[in-house]
Design a protein around this motif. Structure first.
Motif, PDB file in Angstrom:
ATOM      1  N   ASP A  16      -7.130  -6.330 -20.536  1.00 48.98           N
ATOM      2  CA  ASP A  16      -5.806  -6.800 -20.987  1.00 48.98           C
ATOM      3  C   ASP A  16      -4.869  -5.626 -21.297  1.00 48.98           C
ATOM      4  OD1 ASP A  16      -7.262  -5.908 -23.130  1.00 48.98           O
ATOM      5  OD2 ASP A  16      -6.546  -7.458 -24.522  1.00 48.98           O
ATOM      6  N   ALA A  17      -5.073  -4.513 -20.600  1.00 46.54           N
ATOM      7  CA  ALA A  17      -4.197  -3.343 -20.805  1.00 46.54           C
ATOM      8  C   ALA A  17      -2.771  -3.692 -20.404  1.00 46.54           C
ATOM      9  CB  ALA A  17      -4.709  -2.175 -19.979  1.00 46.54           C
ATOM     10  N   ASP A  18      -1.847  -2.987 -21.028  1.00 48.74           N
ATOM     11  CA  ASP A  18      -0.428  -3.256 -20.781  1.00 48.74           C
ATOM     12  C   ASP A  18       0.116  -2.253 -19.753  1.00 48.74           C
ATOM     13  OD1 ASP A  18       2.107  -4.218 -20.986  1.00 48.74           O
ATOM     14  OD2 ASP A  18       2.561  -3.214 -22.881  1.00 48.74           O
ATOM     15  N   TYR A  19       0.406  -2.745 -18.548  1.00 54.90           N
ATOM     16  CA  TYR A  19       0.941  -1.884 -17.497  1.00 54.90           C
ATOM     17  C   TYR A  19       2.451  -2.030 -17.424  1.00 54.90           C
ATOM     18  CZ  TYR A  19      -3.869  -1.308 -16.140  1.00 54.90           C
ATOM     19  OH  TYR A  19      -5.202  -1.015 -16.160  1.00 54.90           O
ATOM     20  N   GLU A  20       3.112  -0.893 -17.272  1.00 48.86           N
ATOM     21  CA  GLU A  20       4.577  -0.950 -17.149  1.00 48.86           C
ATOM     22  C   GLU A  20       4.956  -1.649 -15.846  1.00 48.86           C
ATOM     23  OE1 GLU A  20       6.509   2.865 -17.214  1.00 48.86           O
ATOM     24  OE2 GLU A  20       8.493   1.968 -17.165  1.00 48.86           O
ATOM     25  N   GLN A  21       4.164  -1.357 -14.795  1.00 48.55           N
ATOM     26  CA  GLN A  21       4.395  -2.024 -13.503  1.00 48.55           C
ATOM     27  C   GLN A  21       3.076  -2.137 -12.764  1.00 48.55           C
ATOM     28  OE1 GLN A  21       7.306  -0.815 -10.519  1.00 48.55           O
ATOM     29  NE2 GLN A  21       8.558   0.093 -12.128  1.00 48.55           N
ATOM     30  N   THR A  22       2.936  -3.183 -11.957  1.00 47.60           N
ATOM     31  CA  THR A  22       1.818  -3.274 -11.018  1.00 47.60           C
ATOM     32  C   THR A  22       2.422  -3.357  -9.619  1.00 47.60           C
ATOM     33  OG1 THR A  22       0.413  -4.379 -12.632  1.00 47.60           O
ATOM     34  CG2 THR A  22      -0.196  -4.624 -10.322  1.00 47.60           C
ATOM     35  N   LEU A  23       2.002  -2.428  -8.767  1.00 52.73           N
ATOM     36  CA  LEU A  23       2.553  -2.362  -7.410  1.00 52.73           C
ATOM     37  C   LEU A  23       1.462  -2.751  -6.425  1.00 52.73           C
ATOM     38  CD1 LEU A  23       4.159   1.175  -7.874  1.00 52.73           C
ATOM     39  CD2 LEU A  23       5.359  -1.004  -8.007  1.00 52.73           C
ATOM     40  N   HIS A  24       1.826  -3.489  -5.388  1.00 51.11           N
ATOM     41  CA  HIS A  24       0.836  -3.931  -4.398  1.00 51.11           C
ATOM     42  C   HIS A  24       1.107  -3.321  -3.023  1.00 51.11           C
ATOM     43  CE1 HIS A  24      -1.242  -6.974  -6.837  1.00 51.11           C
ATOM     44  NE2 HIS A  24      -0.077  -7.058  -7.466  1.00 51.11           N
ATOM     45  N   PHE A  25       0.058  -2.869  -2.378  1.00 52.35           N
ATOM     46  CA  PHE A  25       0.145  -2.373  -1.016  1.00 52.35           C
ATOM     47  C   PHE A  25      -0.970  -3.019  -0.195  1.00 52.35           C
ATOM     48  CE2 PHE A  25       2.445   0.716  -3.444  1.00 52.35           C
ATOM     49  CZ  PHE A  25       3.462   1.123  -2.605  1.00 52.35           C
ATOM     50  N   ASP A  26      -0.732  -3.099   1.122  1.00 52.04           N
ATOM     51  CA  ASP A  26      -1.721  -3.705   2.015  1.00 52.04           C
ATOM     52  C   ASP A  26      -2.212  -2.652   3.009  1.00 52.04           C
ATOM     53  OD1 ASP A  26      -3.281  -5.221   3.642  1.00 52.04           O
ATOM     54  OD2 ASP A  26      -1.632  -6.399   4.508  1.00 52.04           O
ATOM     55  N   ALA A  27      -3.478  -2.293   2.878  1.00 52.82           N
ATOM     56  CA  ALA A  27      -4.048  -1.254   3.743  1.00 52.82           C
ATOM     57  C   ALA A  27      -4.215  -1.743   5.175  1.00 52.82           C
ATOM     58  CB  ALA A  27      -5.394  -0.799   3.188  1.00 52.82           C
ATOM     59  N   SER A  28      -4.499  -3.030   5.340  1.00 54.53           N
ATOM     60  CA  SER A  28      -4.818  -3.550   6.685  1.00 54.53           C
ATOM     61  C   SER A  28      -3.647  -3.420   7.650  1.00 54.53           C
ATOM     62  CB  SER A  28      -5.227  -5.019   6.581  1.00 54.53           C
ATOM     63  OG  SER A  28      -6.320  -5.143   5.712  1.00 54.53           O
ATOM     64  N   ALA A  29      -2.447  -3.542   7.122  1.00 55.94           N
ATOM     65  CA  ALA A  29      -1.270  -3.535   7.988  1.00 55.94           C
ATOM     66  C   ALA A  29      -0.758  -2.126   8.259  1.00 55.94           C
ATOM     67  CB  ALA A  29      -0.154  -4.358   7.319  1.00 55.94           C
ATOM     68  N   LEU A  30      -1.433  -1.128   7.691  1.00 55.84           N
ATOM     69  CA  LEU A  30      -0.885   0.230   7.712  1.00 55.84           C
ATOM     70  C   LEU A  30      -1.248   0.995   8.980  1.00 55.84           C
ATOM     71  CD1 LEU A  30       0.648   2.132   5.678  1.00 55.84           C
ATOM     72  CD2 LEU A  30      -1.600   3.094   5.148  1.00 55.84           C
ATOM     73  N   GLY A  31      -0.248   1.693   9.530  1.00 53.45           N
ATOM     74  CA  GLY A  31      -0.485   2.630  10.629  1.00 53.45           C
ATOM     75  C   GLY A  31      -0.327   4.058  10.121  1.00 53.45           C
ATOM     76  N   PRO A  32      -0.545   5.040  11.001  1.00 57.98           N
ATOM     77  CA  PRO A  32      -0.410   6.447  10.577  1.00 57.98           C
ATOM     78  C   PRO A  32       1.019   6.761  10.107  1.00 57.98           C
ATOM     79  CG  PRO A  32      -1.537   6.297  12.692  1.00 57.98           C
ATOM     80  CD  PRO A  32      -0.989   4.933  12.401  1.00 57.98           C
ATOM     81  N   GLN A  33       1.105   7.527   9.038  1.00 56.60           N
ATOM     82  CA  GLN A  33       2.390   7.880   8.440  1.00 56.60           C
ATOM     83  C   GLN A  33       2.579   9.401   8.483  1.00 56.60           C
ATOM     84  OE1 GLN A  33       4.403   5.237   6.896  1.00 56.60           O
ATOM     85  NE2 GLN A  33       2.880   4.066   8.057  1.00 56.60           N
ATOM     86  N   VAL A  34       3.847   9.805   8.530  1.00 54.09           N
ATOM     87  CA  VAL A  34       4.166  11.237   8.502  1.00 54.09           C
ATOM     88  C   VAL A  34       5.286  11.466   7.489  1.00 54.09           C
ATOM     89  CG1 VAL A  34       5.151  13.148   9.840  1.00 54.09           C
ATOM     90  CG2 VAL A  34       3.440  11.667  10.888  1.00 54.09           C
ATOM     91  N   ALA A  35       5.130  12.535   6.673  1.00 52.22           N
ATOM     92  CA  ALA A  35       6.230  12.967   5.802  1.00 52.22           C
ATOM     93  C   ALA A  35       7.008  14.045   6.547  1.00 52.22           C
ATOM     94  CB  ALA A  35       5.704  13.504   4.480  1.00 52.22           C
ATOM     95  N   LYS A  36       8.304  13.812   6.690  1.00 54.30           N
ATOM     96  CA  LYS A  36       9.149  14.718   7.466  1.00 54.30           C
ATOM     97  C   LYS A  36       9.764  15.768   6.546  1.00 54.30           C
ATOM     98  CE  LYS A  36      11.141  10.881   8.524  1.00 54.30           C
ATOM     99  NZ  LYS A  36      12.077   9.835   8.998  1.00 54.30           N
TER     100      LYS A  36
END
Lengths: 163, 418
Positions: free
Chosen positions: B252-272
């Protein structure tokens, strides 16, 4: 109280452009560090910054490396304070520990430009620019004490009685 | 209301039942790390007026940033560090060649669940992958830790980042963390403690979790925690230097935010160039010529990274005009890679093998870039001037993207090789 001429920069100014990695592991006195201050962001800065000048920047100033020289070089260059909506956590600590005031100003930095004059009242927590006055929160007492002693090392020497 | 991981560790170290967000506590870290910057820290320590390092057994020193010394100044610093650790009784000293500090601390069993670890290096966050609270500090702070063992820390608010689904080869934890940073920004988790969770994180190897924790700092986070599990305990079984007590956030910890991401839909990423949050799918920069490719660093220099790159490089040659630099993150990894034949694969493909260490990642040492050159790198930063010339460009990607790009000479979607 501090009144100074502004150098204005954008968001996410990182430690590599403030003090490049190629100098980070070379022993250097602060005066020599100042010669490289902001070298990869604004090559004209180090040659023309004057004591008492103030840096105003966008959010997340000092992001990236833990290199303390990023704060030390600006302090040694004569910068009186850095004003930004937010600072990277390690840079914030390094600046305080170097005796360099950092001011988290939520509003107003976007109105300030290079060459403008701003006046900072640390006690009152206000920054005056042209006809506007902006407020900023006071530092926690534990942190303010370090700044008031001129940085972490003089502060700790005072606390330990080794000064 | 329960407490987050950060609250629980800070309360424990401060000897309090509870700490609240924003509360400043004075604590003694379990382990403090410094590296080549120990030369400068030792000089600052001397100014404090305390002769002996308090609790030398809590300090670890690893030479990794400029090894072996390429200029006389580095050699002199290393010499001073060797003398300092000998004089002060800092026995946990790992000289040039052992590896990158963020790999060496876990391998030697210092990065343990529930520990509070501070290092004068921003990527100290890496040990969060083992369930430690680990954060970077500055050099003066490390000098004061030598003198007093004490430091103040402010209790951060916490973001919980939940990653559902599964990553599909050749998509990696690196692509995931780049996606997260690209979405929330370089200050997206500024001053927050981050807890990674979800099926994708649970399914990850420790090496992959290290990528997530390593790069937590690139979104401004103070630390990046992964809950320790059977994989963690198994890794530590023959390594942990002491017993340890894992710390988990309260349900029951208090989180300022919970963010969701989906690994299955992810392709390779590049930081430019020139920020880590300037991220887009690899397809959008495919075809960009590169003159250098870097495989290694504290982010991606482990066995699973080398194995993935070798799958692409096996039986192939790198493109003419490309320099591929390979730096295993430690001696232990170098030996494993030799035994598996991966080094053979890399060298036959035309790569240069460099010694374990930070190499060209921060532009202080080998393999820097000339004006107008571009590099695709598995490192964690692509700031202007980071790897040499401020007029060079650095793209960040996964080991697969780096290997694929080295083969073609242009930034390439690694899925073309699978």
């Amino acid at each position: 109280m501090s009144k100074g001429r502004v150098w204005k920069y954008g968001d996410d100014v990182n430690t590599d452009v403030i003090f490049p990695g190629k100098y980070t592991y070379q022993p250097m006195e602060p005066a020599e560090m100042a010669e490289h201050a902001l070298e990869d962001l604004d090559p004209g800065f180090a040659g023309s910054v004057k004591p008492g000048d103030i840096i105003v920047a966008g959010k997340n100033f000092g992001c990236g490396s833990s290199r303390e020289q990023a704060a030390t070089c600006l302090k040694a260059a004569g910068v009186a304070a850095i004003v930004a909506p937010s600072f990277s956590r390690i840079f914030f600590r390094n600046a305080i520990n170097s005796g360099l005031p950092v001011i988290e100003l939520a509003q107003g930095t976007d109105k300030i430009e290079t060459g403008d004059e701003v006046e900072i009242n640390f006690e009152a927590g206000t920054l005056r620019h042209k006809d506007s006055e902006y407020r900023f929160p006071a530092l926690p007492p534990e942190v303010l004490a370090i700044l008031e002693d001129g940085g972490l090392i003089p502060h700790v020497k005072k606390v330990l009685g080794t000064g | 209301m329960g407490m987050t991981f950060a609250q629980k560790v800070l309360a424990d170290k401060a000897g309090l039942d509870r700490v609240d967000v924003g509360q400043i506590v004075e604590i003694e870290p379990d382990i403090c790390l410094s590296h080549d910057n120990t030369a400068a820290i030792a000089k600052t320590f001397a100014k404090i007026g305390v002769k002996r390092v308090k609790n030398p057994e809590r300090f670890v020193v690893v030479l990794d940033h400029t090894v072996p010394a390429s200029i006389e100044k580095y050699a002199q610093s290393h010499k001073e560090i060797r003398a300092f650790v000998a004089e002060q009784g800092i026995h946990r000293f790992f000289d040039a060649g052992v590896g990158i500090c963020h790999q060496v601390l876990p391998e030697k069993g210092f990065a343990l669940p529930g520990r509070l670890i501070l290092g004068s290096d921003s990527h100290t966050t890496t040990y969060g992958a083992f369930g430690a609270f680990a954060a970077g500090v500055g050099r003066s702070e490390m000098a004061v830790l030598y003198a007093t063992s004490k430091i103040w820390l402010k209790t951060p608010a916490t973001f919980r980042i939940v990653v559902d689904g599964r990553l599909a080869e050749p998509v990696t934890a690196k692509d995931l963390i780049l996606k997260i940073i690209g979405d929330i920004g370089a200050d997206g988790a500024l001053y927050r403690s981050v807890e990674y969770a979800g099926d994708a994180v649970d399914a990850m190897s420790l090496a992959s979790r290290m990528v997530l924790s390593n790069m937590a700092i690139e979104m401004g986070a103070k630390n990046g925690y992964c809950a320790p599990d059977a994989k963690t305990f198994s890794f530590l079984e023959q390594r942990a230097e002491t017993d340890y007590v894992p710390v988990f956030p309260d349900p029951d910890a208090d989180y300022e935010q919970t963010l969701h991401f989906d690994a299955s839909a992810l392709g390779p990423q590049v930081a430019k160039p020139h920020t880590v949050d300037h991220v887009s799918p690899v397809e959008t920069v495919a075809g960009t010529p590169v003159q250098q490719a870097l495989l290694g660093t504290c982010t991606n220099g482990r066995m699973e990274d080398l194995r993935l790159a070798a799958k692409i490089l096996e039986g192939r040659k790198i493109a003419a005009g490309v320099r591929l630099l390979v730096l295993p993150a430690s001696q232990e990894i170098l030996l494993d890679a030799l035994r598996e034949g991966l080094i053979d694969t890399f060298v036959k493909a035309g790569a240069m093998l460099l010694n374990p260490g930070c190499g060209p990642c921060l532009g202080a040492h080998q393999g820097v870039l000339a004006p107008g050159e571009a590099c695709i790198s598995t490192a964690n930063r692509n700031f202007k001037g980071r790897m040499g010339s401020p007029d060079a460009e650095i793209y960040l990607g996964s080991p697969a993207t780096v290997a694929a790009s080295a083969v073609t000479g242009v930034i390439t979607d690694p899925r073309e090789f699978f």
